[in-house]
Design a protein around this motif. Structure first.
Motif, mmCIF file in Angstrom:
data_model
loop_
_atom_site.group_PDB
_atom_site.id
_atom_site.type_symbol
_atom_site.label_atom_id
_atom_site.label_comp_id
_atom_site.label_asym_id
_atom_site.label_seq_id
_atom_site.Cartn_x
_atom_site.Cartn_y
_atom_site.Cartn_z
ATOM 1 N N VAL A 190 -1.142 6.668 5.151
ATOM 2 C CA VAL A 190 -1.363 5.288 4.719
ATOM 3 C C VAL A 190 -1.291 4.340 5.918
ATOM 4 O O VAL A 190 -2.137 3.451 6.082
ATOM 5 C CB VAL A 190 -0.331 4.887 3.643
ATOM 6 C CG1 VAL A 190 -0.421 3.391 3.339
ATOM 7 C CG2 VAL A 190 -0.557 5.691 2.372
ATOM 8 N N LEU A 215 0.824 -1.203 0.000
ATOM 9 C CA LEU A 215 0.000 0.000 0.000
ATOM 10 C C LEU A 215 0.860 1.254 0.000
ATOM 11 O O LEU A 215 0.535 2.250 -0.666
ATOM 12 C CB LEU A 215 -0.929 -0.018 1.214
ATOM 13 C CG LEU A 215 -2.027 -1.079 1.176
ATOM 14 C CD1 LEU A 215 -2.662 -1.227 2.554
ATOM 15 C CD2 LEU A 215 -3.096 -0.736 0.150
ATOM 16 N N GLU A 216 1.966 1.228 0.738
ATOM 17 C CA GLU A 216 2.875 2.378 0.749
ATOM 18 C C GLU A 216 3.481 2.605 -0.630
ATOM 19 O O GLU A 216 3.575 3.750 -1.107
ATOM 20 C CB GLU A 216 3.971 2.162 1.782
ATOM 21 C CG GLU A 216 3.492 2.239 3.215
ATOM 22 C CD GLU A 216 4.584 1.916 4.209
ATOM 23 O OE1 GLU A 216 4.376 2.155 5.406
ATOM 24 O OE2 GLU A 216 5.642 1.401 3.790
ATOM 25 N N ASN A 258 0.139 9.066 -5.513
ATOM 26 C CA ASN A 258 -0.431 10.200 -4.792
ATOM 27 C C ASN A 258 -0.057 11.516 -5.477
ATOM 28 O O ASN A 258 1.129 11.804 -5.671
ATOM 29 C CB ASN A 258 0.060 10.202 -3.346
ATOM 30 C CG ASN A 258 -0.672 11.223 -2.505
ATOM 31 O OD1 ASN A 258 -0.314 12.386 -2.492
ATOM 32 N ND2 ASN A 258 -1.698 10.778 -1.793
ATOM 33 N N MET A 302 2.211 1.740 -3.474
ATOM 34 C CA MET A 302 1.143 2.231 -4.337
ATOM 35 C C MET A 302 0.926 3.726 -4.115
ATOM 36 O O MET A 302 0.782 4.505 -5.073
ATOM 37 C CB MET A 302 -0.142 1.456 -4.037
ATOM 38 C CG MET A 302 -1.320 1.849 -4.917
ATOM 39 S SD MET A 302 -2.863 1.038 -4.388
ATOM 40 C CE MET A 302 -2.383 -0.681 -4.567
ATOM 41 N N ALA A 303 0.922 4.146 -2.861
ATOM 42 C CA ALA A 303 0.693 5.558 -2.550
ATOM 43 C C ALA A 303 1.820 6.431 -3.072
ATOM 44 O O ALA A 303 1.586 7.512 -3.633
ATOM 45 C CB ALA A 303 0.531 5.733 -1.044
ATOM 46 N N THR A 336 -3.900 6.120 -0.867
ATOM 47 C CA THR A 336 -3.039 5.430 -1.827
ATOM 48 C C THR A 336 -3.194 5.963 -3.242
ATOM 49 O O THR A 336 -2.499 5.505 -4.147
ATOM 50 C CB THR A 336 -3.344 3.921 -1.833
ATOM 51 O OG1 THR A 336 -4.724 3.717 -2.177
ATOM 52 C CG2 THR A 336 -3.072 3.309 -0.471
#
Length: 441
Positions: free
Chosen positions: A150, A55-56, A63, A58-59, A227
């Protein structure tokens, strides 16, 4: 009466035992935390489960706020390049005495160049170099804000998911208890008040379940927005909110915050920028030299001749005293801004650290004392009801106490994770708030 009670208890004990086993997932807090929870070797991951690291990543790639900060940094580098460029020369046509005695007069061309003195170009680059540093620290701050958002949303989803599962278990037990009590009433082995109480309990649990589902949906939407994938459908997350909880002390936390905070670093870069600006404005007192050389052909004498001239402004009235005074005041303000930023961080840390210590104590107290006691009380109530020692209302109260204790524990765990994540993220969050570009001088 005993066989019917045994039937009710078998149903309830079976369901409650599932909750009790899930309670083992709520482990006592550890002494030190890793940045992100890692799955154990024997942990089963549901298909499609996402980790915090995924998830990190992806963000960081999606972002827009982080990309915006990157563009501001590139803009500052562009200003640094521009202010260090030497002035362009000037070229032109020069004609005089045209038409005198019917002749073409003097025709020629000239070239001029401003000579920059006192190292002004280097001093200008020094000023903007600190603006670049400030932009870099702003980017670092934005990155930390994003990671904090996140991580906090990740743990919010984990806790909301766990609360929803716990409430669903409670609803199943409540409905099974209600149906069993209705059977007892029909057999005239229980009072009608027990049925009403069971129905109230079941309906109240449905309300609680609806609220927990809404909380989960809200937490997931917040995570998806952080994200940069607002339309991402809910997926299971890998990890437990109780894994690797940090153990923080005020002294170490405060020292680390003042040392590592990019906000403090940006304020200190602001001091360096103001110092460079003062040096630049003092150099501005020394005038640049304007030079020009021309070559002309005199059609009357048929001679070619050259002209050279140079000039400087006389600093009689304007000695740049206003700009010097301005930048010196800005330097003092920048120095005070560093102290202000430090005090502000400590003030904000005091509030968040109070949340952290309170939530940590509550989590430890529940996991060590309250939850085991609630589980023991529920076991005794089940045994006493099975043996005819307690009535159904007593068992219902013990059951409600057990589940309420777990829900309170999860709320405290969420608060602990939120506070700890904020502290570990240097009190930086809200990555989607509008960021301002550094002002050009």
């Amino acid at each position: 009466m005993a066989p019917f009670k045994w039937c009710v208890c078998v149903v309830m004990i079976g369901a409650v035992s599932n909750v009790a086993m899930s309670q083992q997932d709520v482990a006592p807090v550890a002494n030190r935390a890793a940045p992100a929870p890692q799955p154990s070797a024997d942990q089963t991951v549901a298909p499609g489960a996402m980790t915090l690291a995924e998830l990190e990543e992806m963000a960081l790639s999606r972002n827009p706020a982080l990309s915006q900060a990157s563009h501001y940094m590139e803009a500052a580098k562009g200003r640094q390049l521009q202010v260090g460029l030497y002035p362009n020369p000037t070229v032109g046509y020069l004609g005089s005495e045209i038409g005198n005695e019917g002749r073409a007069g003097q025709q020629g061309s000239y070239v001029g160049q401003e000579i920059v003195t006192a190292g002004k170009l280097r001093l200008r680059r020094d000023v903007v170099a600190q603006e670049v540093r400030q932009a870099e620290f702003t980017w670092q701050s934005q990155r930390q804000r994003l990671l904090t958002d996140v991580r906090r949303s990740f743990y919010d989803v984990l806790v909301a998911q766990r609360k929803m599962e716990l409430t669903e278990q409670l609803l199943r037990i409540s409905e099974e208890g209600m149906h069993s009590t209705e059977s007892l009433v029909q057999a005239k082995e229980a009072a009608r008040a027990d049925v009403l109480q069971a129905k109230i309990e079941a309906e109240s649990t449905r309300v609680l379940l609806e609220r927990s589902r809404n909380q989960y949906a809200s937490a997931w939407r917040g995570l998806a927005a952080a994200t940069g994938s607002p339309n991402m459908p809910p997926r299971p997350l890998m990890g437990e909110a109780s894994d690797n909880l940090p153990h923080l002390t005020w002294e170490e936390t405060c020292e680390r915050l003042l040392t590592d905070s990019p906000q403090i670093a940006a304020a200190q870069a602001g001091v360096a920028r103001a110092q460079a600006a003062v040096r630049r404005e003092y150099a501005q007192r020394i005038p640049n030299i304007d030079t020009q050389m021309s070559v002309q052909y005199d059609n009357a004498t048929r001679n070619t001749f050259a002209t050279v001239q140079a000039g400087v402004p006389l600093p009689l009235f304007n000695r740049n005293q206003g700009n010097i005074r301005r930048t010196e005041a800005e330097l003092l303000a920048a120095q005070e801004n560093v102290e202000r930023a430090k005090l502000d961080l400590q003030r904000r840390l005091a509030t968040v650290f109070e949340r952290y210590t309170t939530a940590r104590y509550q989590v430890e107290k529940y996991s060590r004392d309250i939850l085991p006691s609630a589980k023991t009380s529920l076991d005794l109530a089940n045994q006493g009801y099975r043996e005819g020692e307690y009535n159904y209302l007593f068992l219902l109260t013990a059951q409600r106490t057990f589940f309420q204790a777990n829900l309170v524990y999860l709320d405290a765990l969420r608060e602990l994770r939120s506070a700890a994540t904020a502290i570990e993220g240097n009190l930086l969050s809200d990555s989607l708030q509008e960021q301002e570009a550094a002002a050009a001088d």
